[in-house]
Scaffold this motif. Structure first.
Motif, PDB file in Angstrom:
ATOM      1  N   THR A 121     -17.299 -33.215 -36.921  1.00 18.58           N
ATOM      2  CA  THR A 121     -16.078 -33.930 -36.579  1.00 18.58           C
ATOM      3  C   THR A 121     -16.386 -35.356 -36.137  1.00 18.58           C
ATOM      4  N   PHE A 126     -12.939 -30.740 -30.356  1.00 11.20           N
ATOM      5  CA  PHE A 126     -13.847 -29.675 -29.937  1.00 11.20           C
ATOM      6  C   PHE A 126     -13.152 -28.683 -29.007  1.00 11.20           C
ATOM      7  N   PHE A 164     -18.800 -29.913 -33.703  1.00  6.49           N
ATOM      8  CA  PHE A 164     -18.692 -31.171 -32.971  1.00  6.49           C
ATOM      9  C   PHE A 164     -19.337 -32.309 -33.755  1.00  6.49           C
ATOM     10  N   MET A 219     -20.601 -24.190 -32.816  1.00  3.58           N
ATOM     11  CA  MET A 219     -19.901 -25.180 -31.999  1.00  3.58           C
ATOM     12  C   MET A 219     -20.572 -26.549 -32.098  1.00  3.58           C
ATOM     13  N   GLN A 221     -11.630 -26.268 -31.480  1.00  2.00           N
ATOM     14  CA  GLN A 221     -12.680 -25.679 -32.303  1.00  2.00           C
ATOM     15  C   GLN A 221     -13.546 -24.714 -31.484  1.00  2.00           C
ATOM     16  N   GLY A 222     -13.927 -25.127 -30.289  1.00  3.09           N
ATOM     17  CA  GLY A 222     -14.722 -24.272 -29.418  1.00  3.09           C
ATOM     18  C   GLY A 222     -13.963 -23.030 -28.993  1.00  3.09           C
ATOM     19  N   ALA A 269     -13.890 -36.410 -31.621  1.00  3.30           N
ATOM     20  CA  ALA A 269     -14.684 -35.184 -31.726  1.00  3.30           C
ATOM     21  C   ALA A 269     -14.530 -34.343 -30.463  1.00  3.30           C
TER      22      ALA A 269
END
Length: 79
Positions: A61, A19, A58, A54, A22-23, A15
């Protein structure tokens, strides 16, 4: 050893790895939206929504990765 279950540790690790992108993606979308939005109240709401997104990314995931049926959960980090 009475630590955390290995599946949870692996899920949190993946994760964190995911992240990063993703972030960055959420931040990029937010940056574009902040440029085109006018009122400060709307910009504040968008930034707050981005932080919640966000957090959700997280957590989602981490849950998927810790279940063990994700595509990356069994892959070693170092070959």
């Amino acid at each position: 050893m009475n630590g955390l279950p290995m599946s949870l540790v692996t899920g949190l690790g993946w994760a964190l790895v995911h992240f990063v992108w993703q972030g960055a993606l959420v931040a990029l979308v937010l940056a574009v939206l902040l440029v085109v939005c006018g009122p400060a109240r709307l910009r504040y709401a968008l930034a707050f929504a981005a932080l919640l997104t966000m957090l959700a990314a997280f957590a989602g995931t981490a849950v998927v990765s810790s279940r063990g049926d994700g595509a990356t959960s069994g892959a070693p980090l170092i070959s």
